[in-house]
Design an enzyme around this catalytic site. Sequence first.
Site, PDB file in Angstrom:
ATOM      1  CG  ASP A 147      31.474 -41.509 -45.826  1.00 25.53           C
ATOM      2  OD1 ASP A 147      31.010 -41.699 -44.686  1.00 25.53           O
ATOM      3  OD2 ASP A 147      32.656 -41.166 -46.029  1.00 25.53           O
TER       4      ASP A 147
ATOM      5  CE  LYS B 272      28.372 -33.188 -35.430  1.00 26.61           C
ATOM      6  NZ  LYS B 272      27.631 -34.212 -36.186  1.00 26.61           N
TER       7      LYS B 272
ATOM      8  CG  HIS C 200      21.376 -37.035 -29.697  1.00 27.21           C
ATOM      9  ND1 HIS C 200      21.400 -36.978 -28.314  1.00 27.21           N
ATOM     10  CD2 HIS C 200      22.395 -37.870 -30.053  1.00 27.21           C
ATOM     11  CE1 HIS C 200      22.382 -37.759 -27.875  1.00 27.21           C
ATOM     12  NE2 HIS C 200      22.987 -38.300 -28.906  1.00 27.21           N
TER      13      HIS C 200
END
Length: 715
Positions: A344, A408, A451
């Site tokens: 992150d 993204k 997903h």
Amino acid sequence: MIYEGKAITVKALESGIVELNFDLKGESVNKFNRLTLNELRASVDAIKADGSIKGVIVTSGKDVFIVGADITEFVDNFKLPDEELVAGNLEANKIFSDFEDLAVPTVVAINGIALGGGFEMCLAGDYRVMSETAKIGLPEVKLGIYPGFGGTVRLPRVIGTDNAVEWIASGKENKAADALKVGAVDAVVAPAKLKEAALDLVKRAISGELDYKAKRQPKLEKLKLNAIEQMMCFETAKGFVAGQAGPNYPAPVEAIKTIQKAANFGRDKALEVEAAGFVKLAKTSVAESLIGLFLNDQELKKKAKHHDEIARDVKLAAVLGAGIMGGGIAYQSASKGTPILMKDIREEGIQMGLTEASKLLGKRVEKGRMTPAKMAEALNAIRPTMSYGDFGNVDIVVEAVVENPKVKQIVLAEVEDVVREDAILASNTSTISISLLAQALKRPENFVGMHFFNPVHMMPLVEVIRGEKSSEVAVATTVAYAKKMGKNPIVVNDCPGFLVNRVLFPYFGGFSKLLGFGVDFVRIDKVMEKFGWPMGPAYLSDVVGIDTGHHGRDVMAEGFPDRMAVEGKTAVDVMYEANRLGQKNGKGFYAYETDKRGKPKKVSDPEAYELLKSIVVEEREVTDEDIINFMMIPLCLETVRCLEDGIVDTAAEADMGLIYGIGFPPFRGGALRYIDSIGVAEFVALADKYADLGALYHPTAKLREMAAKGQKFFG
């Protein structure tokens, strides 16, 4: 050799002892198909005819004992007239009873899984020896039926009624220690000692040290409960189990009723009671749906296994974007044995992800599903980082950053430059086109969608999305990784919303129309929960997040403007504008308070009703049936379109996606099986009654063609 078949052999061992061995040729497991049953009949007859035999041990040549009946064969029998089905069932039971009645002692050596008919075979033996690693149980209620090879008769007489009711009504698999504790088996030994222990036991019975006839006798008699004990046991159990199972799953309660009806009968009469009740359940739509789900699941597993042939091994994974979702993905990967880097850009994100993973692992330790040592091992397998320094060895990267195509694309292009050329990149997007995201990449063939559904640790489905340029190796590797994580992957082709969200938003569209007609959302929730959904659409919107739903709705409207575009303000718009985002900020359709366990509890909120007044276009009287049709017709028709458009390959995959992904009521089998249960022609006629509501309610030309030809999606 006393008997030799394709599924069973009977051979002499020593001192008059024979071994009846189940080893179905050409199959990886033993199961009771017609061949095996016929050979068991022949084996029992051969043993009866040989006067030199003094004892029998029953073994398996596979890693499992017997996994149960071959559902693919037996489901055809369920279409037979009742009397034929009862007769066939009793004929099969006669084989087990004849084995039980052999004039010599019998010992069953349970080396692995023995479920359903496999465990019923064990119960027909005099003694049972179990490997420490084996599991036994009667899971038939999960298929909408109950045990049909004597399980409801023998198990209560072996382990007592209370224990038997619990085992049969729950359908759970039981470990060796639990089985020994209740008396379901007589001994538990190390796997290597199993055959030796079985031989020892049968020798002791032959010598008279053990009285096998006395051991056998209770299974032949009525239950040892007086009238008052019966009433207390069965009535209490029926009430409790009915509350647990709910009105849509009759099998657990019917199983208890059958045990109760047969309580005062000996074995043979009790088996007749079992057969009559079994046939009654086998003919229900619930059994048809649940067996259909089981077969669909088998089909999915076969397809997923096919991907293994070209999949690359994932030894090290990475997730981009920590937080709750990233932490959930990291937990799932690490807890199932694949180390993972968790990256992150913010320290707070890393901390949130680690906290989430640690919390989930801690819960497993609390529940006894994991040792503290294993928890430490899993936590150590999650490596937090704020740089790409270690990404050179990563086999797959799961991108889980904010649901924004530009963000993204930037992140994916960035990570592509630091991983190996053959590394797979996967985006955990719920709505954004994979082919669109791939435009930012140099190697789009290595890119797919992956997903996950929220919460990651609870939701079994993963949609693996094939983009225009995704290679089959990339798809296969992602499917294999999802399986390794303990998930059920379904491969879908690219489109807005993929399969699950594309189908879910028309369902919410029906909800929106009902609110526009002034229907109370609490009433809608109650009707849909009664229909079988785990939660109604208003509550589901709050749990998912009104902001998430609002964004998804806009993406779907852009993708399918002919039927998903919205005119005027909707309930989601007014909630979103009023900053009522659902559970995440304590108010949505409902307001949320914290209960004693620290969980959010929904309560009515007058402010929500006030806001919704502004979007009512006309007051319309609707029945509960209308509410169901408003909601279900668009969902079902969109599922049909997904199948017709090739978004999903088969009806089985479409239905399983909805069961696993959005909690479609399992007893209804999925959207396409639901259409089948109504009848395709009848469903088309039903949809036409609501045609004035717009394009979401208009059947496709192909569905009309199916209706005209009398076709179905299954069978």
